[in-house]
Write a protein that holds these residues in place. Structure first.
Motif, PDB file in Angstrom:
ATOM      1  N   SER A 126      -6.760  12.508 -40.063  1.00 22.27           N
ATOM      2  CA  SER A 126      -5.667  12.602 -39.502  1.00 22.27           C
ATOM      3  C   SER A 126      -5.558  11.330 -38.710  1.00 22.27           C
ATOM      4  CB  SER A 126      -5.402  13.807 -38.615  1.00 22.27           C
ATOM      5  OG  SER A 126      -5.202  14.614 -39.626  1.00 22.27           O
ATOM      6  N   VAL A 127      -6.470  10.976 -37.857  1.00 24.87           N
ATOM      7  CA  VAL A 127      -6.411   9.798 -36.844  1.00 24.87           C
ATOM      8  C   VAL A 127      -6.121   8.328 -37.550  1.00 24.87           C
ATOM      9  CG1 VAL A 127      -7.651   8.741 -35.265  1.00 24.87           C
ATOM     10  CG2 VAL A 127      -7.559  11.019 -34.903  1.00 24.87           C
ATOM     11  N   LEU A 128      -6.918   8.370 -38.837  1.00 23.88           N
ATOM     12  CA  LEU A 128      -6.813   7.387 -39.568  1.00 23.88           C
ATOM     13  C   LEU A 128      -5.454   7.229 -40.165  1.00 23.88           C
ATOM     14  CD1 LEU A 128     -10.190   7.324 -41.866  1.00 23.88           C
ATOM     15  CD2 LEU A 128      -9.509   5.597 -39.997  1.00 23.88           C
ATOM     16  N   ASN A 129      -4.891   8.344 -40.349  1.00 23.63           N
ATOM     17  CA  ASN A 129      -3.423   8.355 -41.076  1.00 23.63           C
ATOM     18  C   ASN A 129      -2.648   7.796 -39.891  1.00 23.63           C
ATOM     19  OD1 ASN A 129      -3.509   9.112 -43.447  1.00 23.63           O
ATOM     20  ND2 ASN A 129      -3.626  11.186 -43.079  1.00 23.63           N
ATOM     21  N   MET A 130      -2.643   8.209 -38.660  1.00 26.92           N
ATOM     22  CA  MET A 130      -1.859   7.714 -37.525  1.00 26.92           C
ATOM     23  C   MET A 130      -2.051   6.209 -37.225  1.00 26.92           C
ATOM     24  SD  MET A 130      -2.065  10.697 -34.610  1.00 26.92           S
ATOM     25  CE  MET A 130      -3.218  11.762 -35.099  1.00 26.92           C
ATOM     26  N   LEU A 131      -3.357   5.919 -37.438  1.00 23.61           N
ATOM     27  CA  LEU A 131      -3.518   4.515 -37.288  1.00 23.61           C
ATOM     28  C   LEU A 131      -2.718   3.426 -38.171  1.00 23.61           C
ATOM     29  CD1 LEU A 131      -7.233   4.539 -35.870  1.00 23.61           C
ATOM     30  CD2 LEU A 131      -5.075   4.404 -34.525  1.00 23.61           C
ATOM     31  N   ILE A 132      -3.014   4.102 -39.603  1.00 22.02           N
ATOM     32  CA  ILE A 132      -2.380   3.462 -40.543  1.00 22.02           C
ATOM     33  C   ILE A 132      -0.742   3.280 -40.130  1.00 22.02           C
ATOM     34  CG2 ILE A 132      -1.500   3.526 -42.889  1.00 22.02           C
ATOM     35  CD1 ILE A 132      -4.408   4.547 -43.702  1.00 22.02           C
ATOM     36  N   LEU A 133      -0.192   4.311 -40.161  1.00 25.46           N
ATOM     37  CA  LEU A 133       1.407   4.243 -39.783  1.00 25.46           C
ATOM     38  C   LEU A 133       1.591   3.378 -38.619  1.00 25.46           C
ATOM     39  CD1 LEU A 133       4.045   5.131 -40.751  1.00 25.46           C
ATOM     40  CD2 LEU A 133       3.718   7.201 -39.325  1.00 25.46           C
ATOM     41  N   ILE A 137     -13.928  20.345 -39.265  1.00 27.05           N
ATOM     42  CA  ILE A 137     -13.055  20.118 -38.208  1.00 27.05           C
ATOM     43  C   ILE A 137     -13.015  18.669 -37.957  1.00 27.05           C
ATOM     44  CG2 ILE A 137     -12.136  20.570 -35.867  1.00 27.05           C
ATOM     45  CD1 ILE A 137     -13.429  23.474 -36.364  1.00 27.05           C
ATOM     46  N   LEU A 138     -14.014  18.238 -37.624  1.00 22.83           N
ATOM     47  CA  LEU A 138     -14.195  16.537 -37.194  1.00 22.83           C
ATOM     48  C   LEU A 138     -13.605  15.740 -38.486  1.00 22.83           C
ATOM     49  CD1 LEU A 138     -17.613  16.635 -35.249  1.00 22.83           C
ATOM     50  CD2 LEU A 138     -15.397  16.522 -34.457  1.00 22.83           C
ATOM     51  N   TYR A 139     -14.035  16.082 -39.560  1.00 27.04           N
ATOM     52  CA  TYR A 139     -13.685  15.462 -40.748  1.00 27.04           C
ATOM     53  C   TYR A 139     -12.281  15.250 -40.939  1.00 27.04           C
ATOM     54  CZ  TYR A 139     -13.493  13.715 -45.433  1.00 27.04           C
ATOM     55  OH  TYR A 139     -13.100  13.041 -46.620  1.00 27.04           O
ATOM     56  N   ALA A 140     -11.566  16.477 -40.841  1.00 27.47           N
ATOM     57  CA  ALA A 140     -10.092  16.426 -41.016  1.00 27.47           C
ATOM     58  C   ALA A 140      -9.561  15.675 -39.925  1.00 27.47           C
ATOM     59  CB  ALA A 140      -9.697  17.926 -41.162  1.00 27.47           C
ATOM     60  N   ALA A 143      -4.693  18.373 -35.140  1.00 29.89           N
ATOM     61  CA  ALA A 143      -4.035  16.894 -35.196  1.00 29.89           C
ATOM     62  C   ALA A 143      -2.605  16.969 -35.163  1.00 29.89           C
ATOM     63  CB  ALA A 143      -4.680  16.086 -36.384  1.00 29.89           C
ATOM     64  N   HIS A 144      -2.135  17.766 -35.951  1.00 29.68           N
ATOM     65  CA  HIS A 144      -0.610  17.790 -35.990  1.00 29.68           C
ATOM     66  C   HIS A 144       0.069  18.300 -34.877  1.00 29.68           C
ATOM     67  CE1 HIS A 144      -1.412  16.798 -40.247  1.00 29.68           C
ATOM     68  NE2 HIS A 144      -0.455  16.194 -40.307  1.00 29.68           N
ATOM     69  N   PHE A 145      -0.685  19.438 -34.366  1.00 31.47           N
ATOM     70  CA  PHE A 145      -0.051  20.029 -33.080  1.00 31.47           C
ATOM     71  C   PHE A 145      -0.087  19.098 -31.881  1.00 31.47           C
ATOM     72  CE2 PHE A 145      -0.616  24.377 -35.163  1.00 31.47           C
ATOM     73  CZ  PHE A 145       0.837  24.495 -35.307  1.00 31.47           C
ATOM     74  N   VAL A 146      -1.311  18.151 -31.764  1.00 36.29           N
ATOM     75  CA  VAL A 146      -1.330  17.366 -30.653  1.00 36.29           C
ATOM     76  C   VAL A 146      -0.174  16.532 -30.666  1.00 36.29           C
ATOM     77  CG1 VAL A 146      -2.791  15.505 -29.626  1.00 36.29           C
ATOM     78  CG2 VAL A 146      -3.823  17.787 -30.372  1.00 36.29           C
ATOM     79  N   GLY A 168      -8.907  21.312 -38.492  1.00 33.57           N
ATOM     80  CA  GLY A 168      -8.686  19.767 -37.919  1.00 33.57           C
ATOM     81  C   GLY A 168      -7.408  19.309 -38.217  1.00 33.57           C
ATOM     82  N   LEU A 169      -6.831  19.684 -39.423  1.00 33.96           N
ATOM     83  CA  LEU A 169      -5.548  19.049 -39.814  1.00 33.96           C
ATOM     84  C   LEU A 169      -4.482  19.780 -38.781  1.00 33.96           C
ATOM     85  CD1 LEU A 169      -5.813  18.882 -43.626  1.00 33.96           C
ATOM     86  CD2 LEU A 169      -5.632  17.094 -42.003  1.00 33.96           C
ATOM     87  N   LEU A 170      -4.382  20.997 -38.719  1.00 32.52           N
ATOM     88  CA  LEU A 170      -3.570  21.575 -37.833  1.00 32.52           C
ATOM     89  C   LEU A 170      -3.624  21.237 -36.426  1.00 32.52           C
ATOM     90  CD1 LEU A 170      -3.134  25.362 -39.274  1.00 32.52           C
ATOM     91  CD2 LEU A 170      -1.674  23.348 -39.349  1.00 32.52           C
TER      92      LEU A 170
END
Length: 125
Positions: free
Chosen positions: A47-54, A40-43, A108-111, A104-106
């Protein structure tokens, strides 16, 4: 001013994702095992890294539409490559459970979806 507001927005979303992922990891670690918690923490971190990149790419968009489109397309491609490689690493080398990765991925996406809905309702007022 707009770039500062956007970066603060991305920071708030990332902070909420990490806090809720930590809470979910503690609960899943207590109910199941530590491997689910690490997944969960890894995913969520992926996701946070993806958000920061974008977010960083959106802050630095050029004024020309064609250049902005190319830069945004490159950011999306970079995010997909990072996500796929990160998930392959998690499954093949770290042997993290799929259920924890999906949680973990879900999460992040729901938040992120919740923040987007909140912003949309603010604009309608």
């Amino acid at each position: 001013m707009a770039s500062w507001a956007f970066s603060a927005y991305v920071g708030r979303v990332a902070a909420w994702v990490l806090v809720l992922a930590l809470l979910a990891a503690v609960i899943c670690g207590w109910l199941w095992n530590a491997r689910e918690a690490w997944a969960i923490l890894y995913a969520a971190l992926l996701s946070v890294l993806n958000m920061l990149i974008l977010g960083s790419r959106l802050l630095a968009l050029p004024a020309a539409p064609a250049a902005a489109s190319a830069r945004l397309g490159a950011a999306v491609l970079q995010r997909w490559v990072l996500t796929i490689l990160g998930l392959l690493l998690a499954l093949a080398w770290l042997h993290l459970p799929i259920v924890g990765l999906v949680i973990g991925l879900l999460l992040a996406h729901f938040v992120y979806l919740g923040f987007m809905l909140r912003e949309r309702s603010k604009k309608r007022r």
